[in-house]
Each structure stands twice: as structure tokens, then as C-alpha cells.
Design an enzyme around this catalytic site. Structure first.
Site, PDB file in Angstrom:
ATOM      1  N   LYS A 106      22.332 -34.654 -51.021  1.00  0.00           N
ATOM      2  CA  LYS A 106      21.783 -33.645 -50.443  1.00  0.00           C
ATOM      3  C   LYS A 106      21.171 -33.832 -49.155  1.00  0.00           C
ATOM      4  CE  LYS A 106      21.909 -28.937 -51.116  1.00  0.00           C
ATOM      5  NZ  LYS A 106      23.178 -28.174 -51.780  1.00  0.00           N
ATOM      6  N   GLY A 218      20.113 -11.653 -52.983  1.00  0.00           N
ATOM      7  CA  GLY A 218      20.832 -12.401 -51.928  1.00  0.00           C
ATOM      8  C   GLY A 218      22.271 -11.545 -51.626  1.00  0.00           C
ATOM      9  N   GLY A 220      24.085 -13.401 -49.126  1.00  0.00           N
ATOM     10  CA  GLY A 220      24.721 -14.219 -48.162  1.00  0.00           C
ATOM     11  C   GLY A 220      26.188 -14.718 -48.653  1.00  0.00           C
ATOM     12  N   ASN A 221      26.700 -15.909 -48.332  1.00  0.00           N
ATOM     13  CA  ASN A 221      27.990 -16.309 -48.687  1.00  0.00           C
ATOM     14  C   ASN A 221      28.446 -16.038 -50.205  1.00  0.00           C
ATOM     15  OD1 ASN A 221      29.552 -19.056 -49.799  1.00  0.00           O
ATOM     16  ND2 ASN A 221      30.529 -17.986 -48.152  1.00  0.00           N
TER      17      ASN A 221
HETATM   18  P1  NAD Z   1      23.172 -17.674 -47.306  1.00  0.00           P
HETATM   19  O1  NAD Z   1      22.149 -18.604 -46.289  1.00  0.00           O
HETATM   20  O2  NAD Z   1      24.660 -17.465 -47.013  1.00  0.00           O
HETATM   21  O3  NAD Z   1      22.500 -16.497 -48.117  1.00  0.00           O
HETATM   22  C1  NAD Z   1      21.426 -16.378 -48.457  1.00  0.00           C
HETATM   23  C2  NAD Z   1      20.858 -14.932 -48.682  1.00  0.00           C
HETATM   24  O4  NAD Z   1      19.694 -14.802 -49.447  1.00  0.00           O
HETATM   25  C3  NAD Z   1      20.655 -14.148 -47.721  1.00  0.00           C
HETATM   26  O5  NAD Z   1      21.210 -12.670 -47.830  1.00  0.00           O
HETATM   27  C4  NAD Z   1      19.160 -13.908 -47.499  1.00  0.00           C
HETATM   28  O6  NAD Z   1      18.944 -12.777 -46.700  1.00  0.00           O
HETATM   29  C5  NAD Z   1      18.777 -13.929 -48.990  1.00  0.00           C
HETATM   30  N1  NAD Z   1      17.538 -14.118 -49.408  1.00  0.00           N
HETATM   31  C6  NAD Z   1      16.622 -15.275 -48.942  1.00  0.00           C
HETATM   32  N2  NAD Z   1      15.462 -15.062 -49.385  1.00  0.00           N
HETATM   33  C7  NAD Z   1      15.435 -13.963 -50.204  1.00  0.00           C
HETATM   34  C8  NAD Z   1      14.488 -13.451 -50.891  1.00  0.00           C
HETATM   35  N3  NAD Z   1      13.388 -14.039 -51.193  1.00  0.00           N
HETATM   36  N4  NAD Z   1      14.968 -12.320 -51.797  1.00  0.00           N
HETATM   37  C9  NAD Z   1      16.057 -11.937 -51.515  1.00  0.00           C
HETATM   38  N5  NAD Z   1      17.146 -12.449 -50.854  1.00  0.00           N
HETATM   39  C10 NAD Z   1      16.721 -13.431 -50.215  1.00  0.00           C
HETATM   40  O7  NAD Z   1      23.078 -18.806 -48.448  1.00  0.00           O
HETATM   41  P2  NAD Z   1      24.339 -19.103 -49.677  1.00  0.00           P
HETATM   42  O8  NAD Z   1      25.414 -19.918 -49.292  1.00  0.00           O
HETATM   43  O9  NAD Z   1      24.881 -17.794 -50.054  1.00  0.00           O
HETATM   44  O10 NAD Z   1      23.436 -19.595 -50.665  1.00  0.00           O
HETATM   45  C11 NAD Z   1      22.846 -19.024 -51.781  1.00  0.00           C
HETATM   46  C12 NAD Z   1      22.033 -20.144 -52.646  1.00  0.00           C
HETATM   47  O11 NAD Z   1      23.469 -20.421 -53.613  1.00  0.00           O
HETATM   48  C13 NAD Z   1      21.530 -21.043 -52.568  1.00  0.00           C
HETATM   49  O12 NAD Z   1      20.550 -21.405 -53.584  1.00  0.00           O
HETATM   50  C14 NAD Z   1      22.304 -22.176 -52.237  1.00  0.00           C
HETATM   51  O13 NAD Z   1      21.917 -23.499 -52.599  1.00  0.00           O
HETATM   52  C15 NAD Z   1      23.405 -21.949 -53.384  1.00  0.00           C
HETATM   53  N6  NAD Z   1      24.695 -22.345 -53.434  1.00  0.00           N
HETATM   54  C16 NAD Z   1      25.586 -22.082 -52.387  1.00  0.00           C
HETATM   55  C17 NAD Z   1      26.843 -22.656 -52.210  1.00  0.00           C
HETATM   56  C18 NAD Z   1      27.654 -22.090 -51.057  1.00  0.00           C
HETATM   57  O14 NAD Z   1      29.077 -22.829 -51.414  1.00  0.00           O
HETATM   58  N7  NAD Z   1      27.348 -21.395 -50.211  1.00  0.00           N
HETATM   59  C19 NAD Z   1      27.172 -23.462 -53.393  1.00  0.00           C
HETATM   60  C20 NAD Z   1      26.257 -23.479 -54.523  1.00  0.00           C
HETATM   61  C21 NAD Z   1      24.984 -23.168 -54.463  1.00  0.00           C
END
Ligand code: NAD
Length: 427
Positions: A106, A218, A220-221
Site C-alpha cells: 500500500k 459513502g 464514492g466509487n
Molecule cells: P472514494 O474516495 O471514491 O469515496 C469515499 C466516499 O466516502 C465519498 O463519498 C466520501 O464523501 C465518503 N466519506 C468520507 N468520509 C466519510 C464519513 N465520515 N462519513 C460518510 N461518508 C464519508 O473512495 P472509494 O474508492 O469508494 O473507497 C471507499 C473505501 O473502500 C475505502 O476504505 C477504500 O480503501 C475501500 N476500497 C476501495 C476500493 C476501490 O477499488 N475503490 C477497493 C477496495 C477497498
């Protein structure tokens, strides 16, 4: 990422418990309790206003017994080395549990992309690679996007790597834009993977997905695509929460008839903050952010950050909740986990539940290495197969040995890495 919470201590605590259950010897514990290698470095950047700023960057390689390290790079103002360490360890278990020939790593940079221009972000990406290009690469360690990094960042990093090494290595990094070495399906992969495991769990629980409701943290993605597939399979998503950049707090968006991700995406900025005024106009109730956890529904999907379901709020979870699917990494603390276990809430643990991203990243690397790209259906079909197989391997062990799902997933993952390390003669 608050100061009192230490993700690495939590990851070690989880590992220690499994090491006891597997009766691991001291060498295996020492090897796996801490990362194999760590890189900490400065990234000096000339800012747009002519000043210079130095950003702190990291790459942590937890274990590469099963293959080259694999894991994302986060840009976050509160990034800590211990968070990166924890995430690198979870990557080792993640690739192991879904049977991918890769190890765990990471990376991160302490910075806030909200306050950086595209040029400044490009300089950070290129600076990160200049510090590390001899230690990463398709046969060593393959980075990918994570929180607040995306395909553009990956492409800048690839370009810097290829410039420094003098050849084309599209398999050096994943999460690249489609058409530039990226894989179709990567955008959907993590969220879809979450729901593939939810679908299988509900089948085992004899619950029809189209009779269920869910709440998501959340937007996000991960969450957006999880919500989409969940709705497509017939589920009703009642609530989603996200961070509000302007107010520096989170809000939950609730709609009793079910939220519509298309409506919400249209009013969401690139960091996943939903516009409250416009959401209210669309009929959403705007609640304090932590209310997502208290919604009366069948399934909770924390898909934002670590340390979100904890001793202080776990008892606020509605009695109706039957399943927690951890889209985020480390969203549940060990104290809260013990409560969920006692309440009989079924858990799909993070490193299994959100393994869709790394699985598709692995597919991207395979496609890059053979320079031949698959259709989206082929990618998502292979993803479904990997996630479903991984899920059932864990649930079978959990049922046979009467284990909590997280413990069963850990046992399979840790055991496989220990065997590989032993076979290599390391321990
Ligand atoms: P992202 O940056 O696209 O989205 C994160 C989301 O979380 C946003 O909507 C943000 O507004 C929200 N957020 C942040 N703090 C918050 C809070 N305190 N309360 C409510 N919402 C909050 O990130 P992502 O890629 O969707 O990743 C989210 C999680 O999934 C992370 O823990 C990441 O490590 C994990 N993850 C992501 C992937 C991937 O492929 N993107 C893969 C495995 C794990």
C-alpha cells in the site's frame, strides 16, 4: 483516521488472534505481524504560486510470498504511516483469500487534492515514482488508485516510470483509463464485488434479495456501484451518507421509497459530496451523517473509511439488520465486531467483500502483460466467478468449524501466506 484510532494496531490485533488459532510458530508471527519493507520519502514540489512544498510519501510492502505486491495509493491529509501499514497487511490477506498470485502493499501521500491544482497533483505523482521506480514495477509491486486517486494519477505515474526505465510497462500500475491500458469493468469492480458476496450470503440465508433494504456509508466509487448492482438485483437502498467538503462533516441522505443513484450522481462533486439543497429538492431527508447506521434495514454497507462501526455506536444498529458487508477497509473495530458476532449479525469481512477491485486490477495486469483486452462482460463474469468462489470457500469453513466469517476468512488467507513463505524456505 482520527488520532486515537490506530489501524495498524487493529490489523495486528486481528492477526495475533488468528495466529493463536492457527498455532503459528514465532518466525511466522514475526514475518507477518510487520511489513517486509517500507519506503518513507519526501516529494518536493514547485507549487503554482512559485513556492516549494514538500509532501511525505510512503510505500509499504507487507508480504510478497504469493507474488509481486499489489495495493493502492491514497492521497489524504490525515494519512499516517500506520494506516498505510495496516492497509498493506490487509492487502496480503485480500489477494490470498480470493486466490490471486499477488502479495500485499500500500502507498500514500500526505496531501489534500482538494487544495491542489492538476499540475501540482501530477508533480506529486511523478515525484512519488522518481523516489520508488527501482522498487516497484510489474514484477515487484504494482500500485493502483485508492481514496482520492484515480486513473489520471495512475497514468502520470506510469508515464514517469516508463520515462525513467526507457520501455513500455503497462502492467506496472493498474486502474488506468480504458484505452490507455485500463480494463473494462474496473470502475464497477469493487462495488459489484461487494454485491456478488451479498447475493451469495442472502442465498445461503434463504432471503430473497428483492425483499431486502440496505443503507450505505459513502458515495464514492465503491458505494455508487454497489448501490447500482444491489438495486438492479431487486434490493431497495434507503440511505447513503457522505462527507461534505464545505461543512467538514458528514450527512446521510434518506428516502423511504428508495434512493436513486442516478439522481444523486448528478448532484455529487468529484470527491463524493452530495449537494444538500438539490437533494432536498429531490425529496431526500437530510440527516446527520452517522444516521446511516441507525436505519431500519436488512443490510449495512460501510463503504467510506476505516473505524466507522465502533463500541460507541454499534448498539445503535437496528434489530432488523441481518448482514454487514464491509465495502471499506477496516470499518469495524474489534470491540464492535464482538458485539455484531454476539448479536448473530452475519459479517462479510472487508478483505473478502471488497476484493473485487484488486481482482479486476489483477485482470488488468494480465491483459496488459498479454497486450490483449477482454470485453466488459468477460471481465465482470470472471470477477463474479472469483468473488463467488472466494465467498463460498470462506463460508464453508465458517459453517464447518462454526467460525465467525472474519475469522474463517483470516484463517484461509493467513494459512496460505504461511504455506507459501514456508515453501520458499523463509520460515
Ligand atoms: P472514494 O474516495 O471514491 O469515496 C469515499 C466516499 O466516502 C465519498 O463519498 C466520501 O464523501 C465518503 N466519506 C468520507 N468520509 C466519510 C464519513 N465520515 N462519513 C460518510 N461518508 C464519508 O473512495 P472509494 O474508492 O469508494 O473507497 C471507499 C473505501 O473502500 C475505502 O476504505 C477504500 O480503501 C475501500 N476500497 C476501495 C476500493 C476501490 O477499488 N475503490 C477497493 C477496495 C477497498
Amino acid at each position: 483516521m482520527n488520532k486515537s484510532f490506530n489501524a495498524f494496531q487493529m490489523a495486528q490485533q486481528q492477526f495475533d488472534a488468528i495466529a493463536d488459532q492457527l498455532n503459528l510458530n514465532e518466525a511466522a508471527r514475526q514475518l507477518l505481524r510487520n511489513p517486509m519493507r517500507e519506503y518513507h520519502f519526501n516529494i518536493p514540489v514547485k507549487m503554482d504560486d512559485g513556492t516549494s512544498k514538500v509532501f511525505r510519501g510512503y510505500r509499504i510492502q507487507h508480504n510478497d510470498a504469493l507474488g509481486p505486491c499489489k495495493g493502492g495509493i491514497r492521497f489524504h491529509p490525515q494519512e499516517t504511516v500506520d494506516t498505510v501499514r495496516a492497509l498493506s497487511m490487509w492487502m496480503t490477506w485480500k489477494t490470498s483469500v480470493v486466490d490471486i498470485p499477488l502479495g500485499g502493499g500500500k502507498g500514500g501521500v500526505i496531501c489534500d487534492p482538494h487544495n491542489l491544482s492538476a499540475r501540482e497533483q501530477e508533480q506529486i505523482c511523478r515525484g512519488w515514482v522518481r523516489q520508488l521506480y527501482t522498487n516497484v514495477g510489474p514484477l515487484r509491486d504494482i500500485p493502483a488508485p485508492d481514496v482520492m486517486t484515480n486513473g489520471q494519477h495512475m497514468l502520470w505515474m506510469l508515464d514517469e516510470y516508463e520515462t525513467l526505465t526507457g520501455a513500455k510497462y503497462p502492467g506496472m500500475i493498474t486502474g488506468k483509463p480504458v484505452g490507455m491500458g485500463g480494463s473494462l469493468g474496473r470502475t464497477e469492480a469493487t462495488g459489484y464485488g461487494v454485491i456478488f458476496t451479498v447475493r451469495e450470503a442472502l442465498k445461503e440465508m434463504n432471503i430473497d434479495i428483492d425483499k431486502t433494504t440496505a443503507s450505505f456509508q459513502g458515495f464514492g466509487n465503491v458505494s455508487q456501484y454497489a448501490i447500482r448492482l444491489y438495486i438492479k438485483l431487486g434490493g431497495k437502498a434507503l440511505c447513503v451518507s457522505c462527507w461534505d467538503q464545505q461543512d467538514q462533516t458528514s450527512y446521510a441522505f434518506y428516502k423511504k421509497d428508495g434512493i436513486n443513484p442516478d439522481d444523486l450522481v448528478g448532484i455529487t462533486d468529484r470527491f463524493g459530496s452530495i449537494d444538500k439543497v438539490k437533494a432536498a429538492e429531490l425529496g431526500y431527508e437530510i440527516l446527520p451523517g452517522d444516521k446511516w447506521l441507525e436505519v431500519e434495514c436488512d443490510i449495512l454497507v460501510p463503504a467510506a473509511m476505516e473505524n466507522q462501526i465502533k463500541a460507541e455506536n454499534v448498539n445503535k444498529i437496528s434489530k432488523k439488520v441481518k448482514l454487514v458487508a464491509e465495502g471499506a477497509n477496516g470499518p469495524t473495530t474489534p470491540e464492535a465486531d464482538a458485539v455484531l458476532k454476539e448479536r448473530g449479525i452475519f459479517m462479510i469481512p472487508d478483505f473478502l467483500c471488497n476484493a473485487g477491485g484488486v481482482t479486476c486490477s489483477y485482470f488488468e495486469q494480465v491483459q496488459c502483460n498479454m497486450n490483449y483486452f477482454w470485453s466488459k462482460d468477460e471481465v465482470l463474469g470472471k470477477l463474479d466467478f472469483k468473488m463467488t468462489t472466494g465467498y463460498h470457500k470462506v463460508s464453508k469453513l465458517a459453517r464447518e468449524k462454526n467460525l465467525y466469517m472474519r475469522d474463517a476468512a483470516y484463517m484461509i488467507a493467513v494459512d496460505k501466506v504461511v504455506r507459501a513463505s514456508t515453501a520458499r524456505g523463509w520460515i
